[in-house]
Design a protein around this motif. Structure first.
Motif, PDB file in Angstrom:
ATOM      1  N   ALA A 136       0.839  -1.209   0.000  1.00 52.85           N
ATOM      2  CA  ALA A 136       0.000   0.000   0.000  1.00 52.85           C
ATOM      3  C   ALA A 136       0.868   1.250   0.000  1.00 52.85           C
ATOM      4  O   ALA A 136       0.560   2.237  -0.694  1.00 52.85           O
ATOM      5  CB  ALA A 136      -0.934  -0.001   1.202  1.00 52.85           C
ATOM      6  N   SER A 137       1.951   1.227   0.738  1.00 54.26           N
ATOM      7  CA  SER A 137       2.862   2.368   0.777  1.00 54.26           C
ATOM      8  C   SER A 137       3.485   2.620  -0.595  1.00 54.26           C
ATOM      9  O   SER A 137       3.556   3.765  -1.059  1.00 54.26           O
ATOM     10  CB  SER A 137       3.956   2.127   1.823  1.00 54.26           C
ATOM     11  OG  SER A 137       4.895   3.168   1.804  1.00 54.26           O
ATOM     12  N   ARG A 139       2.283   1.616  -3.550  1.00 49.67           N
ATOM     13  CA  ARG A 139       1.220   2.063  -4.457  1.00 49.67           C
ATOM     14  C   ARG A 139       0.954   3.549  -4.264  1.00 49.67           C
ATOM     15  O   ARG A 139       0.763   4.294  -5.227  1.00 49.67           O
ATOM     16  CB  ARG A 139      -0.066   1.285  -4.195  1.00 49.67           C
ATOM     17  CG  ARG A 139      -0.057  -0.121  -4.699  1.00 49.67           C
ATOM     18  CD  ARG A 139      -1.369  -0.795  -4.358  1.00 49.67           C
ATOM     19  NE  ARG A 139      -1.380  -2.196  -4.744  1.00 49.67           N
ATOM     20  CZ  ARG A 139      -2.289  -3.062  -4.333  1.00 49.67           C
ATOM     21  NH1 ARG A 139      -3.259  -2.686  -3.518  1.00 49.67           N
ATOM     22  NH2 ARG A 139      -2.225  -4.308  -4.731  1.00 49.67           N
ATOM     23  N   GLN A 140       0.924   3.987  -3.000  1.00 47.17           N
ATOM     24  CA  GLN A 140       0.685   5.397  -2.707  1.00 47.17           C
ATOM     25  C   GLN A 140       1.818   6.267  -3.257  1.00 47.17           C
ATOM     26  O   GLN A 140       1.566   7.335  -3.810  1.00 47.17           O
ATOM     27  CB  GLN A 140       0.541   5.609  -1.204  1.00 47.17           C
ATOM     28  CG  GLN A 140       0.184   7.034  -0.834  1.00 47.17           C
ATOM     29  CD  GLN A 140       0.002   7.184   0.671  1.00 47.17           C
ATOM     30  OE1 GLN A 140       0.819   6.701   1.449  1.00 47.17           O
ATOM     31  NE2 GLN A 140      -1.084   7.846   1.054  1.00 47.17           N
ATOM     32  N   GLN A 141       3.049   5.808  -3.129  1.00 45.25           N
ATOM     33  CA  GLN A 141       4.179   6.567  -3.673  1.00 45.25           C
ATOM     34  C   GLN A 141       4.051   6.730  -5.192  1.00 45.25           C
ATOM     35  O   GLN A 141       4.365   7.791  -5.724  1.00 45.25           O
ATOM     36  CB  GLN A 141       5.507   5.880  -3.343  1.00 45.25           C
ATOM     37  CG  GLN A 141       5.928   6.036  -1.900  1.00 45.25           C
ATOM     38  CD  GLN A 141       7.241   5.333  -1.636  1.00 45.25           C
ATOM     39  OE1 GLN A 141       7.379   4.126  -1.850  1.00 45.25           O
ATOM     40  NE2 GLN A 141       8.217   6.099  -1.170  1.00 45.25           N
ATOM     41  N   GLU A 143       1.139   6.562  -6.911  1.00 43.33           N
ATOM     42  CA  GLU A 143      -0.040   7.405  -7.121  1.00 43.33           C
ATOM     43  C   GLU A 143       0.272   8.882  -6.893  1.00 43.33           C
ATOM     44  O   GLU A 143      -0.178   9.752  -7.655  1.00 43.33           O
ATOM     45  CB  GLU A 143      -1.155   6.954  -6.169  1.00 43.33           C
ATOM     46  CG  GLU A 143      -2.475   7.670  -6.371  1.00 43.33           C
ATOM     47  CD  GLU A 143      -3.523   7.150  -5.391  1.00 43.33           C
ATOM     48  OE1 GLU A 143      -4.089   7.974  -4.655  1.00 43.33           O
ATOM     49  OE2 GLU A 143      -3.749   5.917  -5.372  1.00 43.33           O
ATOM     50  N   LEU A 144       1.059   9.173  -5.857  1.00 41.54           N
ATOM     51  CA  LEU A 144       1.411  10.562  -5.539  1.00 41.54           C
ATOM     52  C   LEU A 144       2.594  11.062  -6.374  1.00 41.54           C
ATOM     53  O   LEU A 144       3.047  12.192  -6.176  1.00 41.54           O
ATOM     54  CB  LEU A 144       1.733  10.701  -4.047  1.00 41.54           C
ATOM     55  CG  LEU A 144       0.591  10.425  -3.083  1.00 41.54           C
ATOM     56  CD1 LEU A 144       1.088  10.446  -1.639  1.00 41.54           C
ATOM     57  CD2 LEU A 144      -0.538  11.428  -3.293  1.00 41.54           C
TER      58      LEU A 144
END
Length: 186
Positions: A136-137, A139-141, A143-144
């Protein structure tokens, strides 16, 4: 007692800030330390310009947590590697007096764990709860846009492999360090 040594000359490639990329190789070995429960994580991070690369940072150390599966160990290793790559990019942006735009110097993470790569690029959750947080971390990196992407490459192209496994050949890493040539398609 004389140790085997290899002489390596390294130089940074010349390029404009727009041509720079950070390439981050991460690897892990499960339960490979003498206690048979501790694992090793490693990374080697390069600055890339054209087909030339130079090392920025590397690490090979015992994992802080016990990993039950190799995919979880690979997830921890890649997560730590990407954290270091983001910090290095921030330092480079500051040193080059560039705008603080993360797209200015994209980061590409490289793993040889196809299962980890599939989990990162899947829309479903990982079955392992601890791995789920690591994925999740990342994926967030992505995405951001903190990192451009994580890509999979086979083990023979994994330059950090020799930093975790005594049976892995260091020749590819030594060649890259000595010549600065980078021929892996991203």
């Amino acid at each position: 007692m004389k140790k085997n040594t290899t002489k390596i000359t390294m130089s940074l490639p010349q390029c404009t800030p727009e041509q720079v990329k950070i390439i981050a190789f991460a690897d892990a070995a499960l339960s490979n330390l003498p206690d048979k429960t501790s694992s090793t994580r490693s990374f080697v991070i390069f600055v890339k310009c054209g087909n030339k690369i130079a090392p920025l940072s590397w690490c090979s150390k015992k994992m802080e947590r016990v990993a039950k599966t190799i995919i979880y160990a690979e997830g921890i290793a890649l997560g730590k590697c990407l954290e270091e790559a983001v910090n290095l990019r921030e330092s480079m942006i500051e040193a080059l007096n560039c705008t603080n735009d993360p797209n200015m110097i994209p980061i590409i993470g490289i793993t040889d764990s196809k299962s980890l790569w599939e989990n990162i690029h899947s829309t479903s959750q990982a079955s392992d709860i601890k791995l789920r947080r690591e994925v999740a971390s990342m994926r967030q990196q992505i995405e951001l846009k903190e990192i451009k992407d994580v890509i999979w490459k086979p083990t023979q192209l994994q330059l950090a492999d020799c930093l975790t496994k005594s049976t892995a050949s260091p020749q590819s890493l030594l060649h890259v360090l000595d010549k600065g040539d980078f021929v892996i398609d991203l």
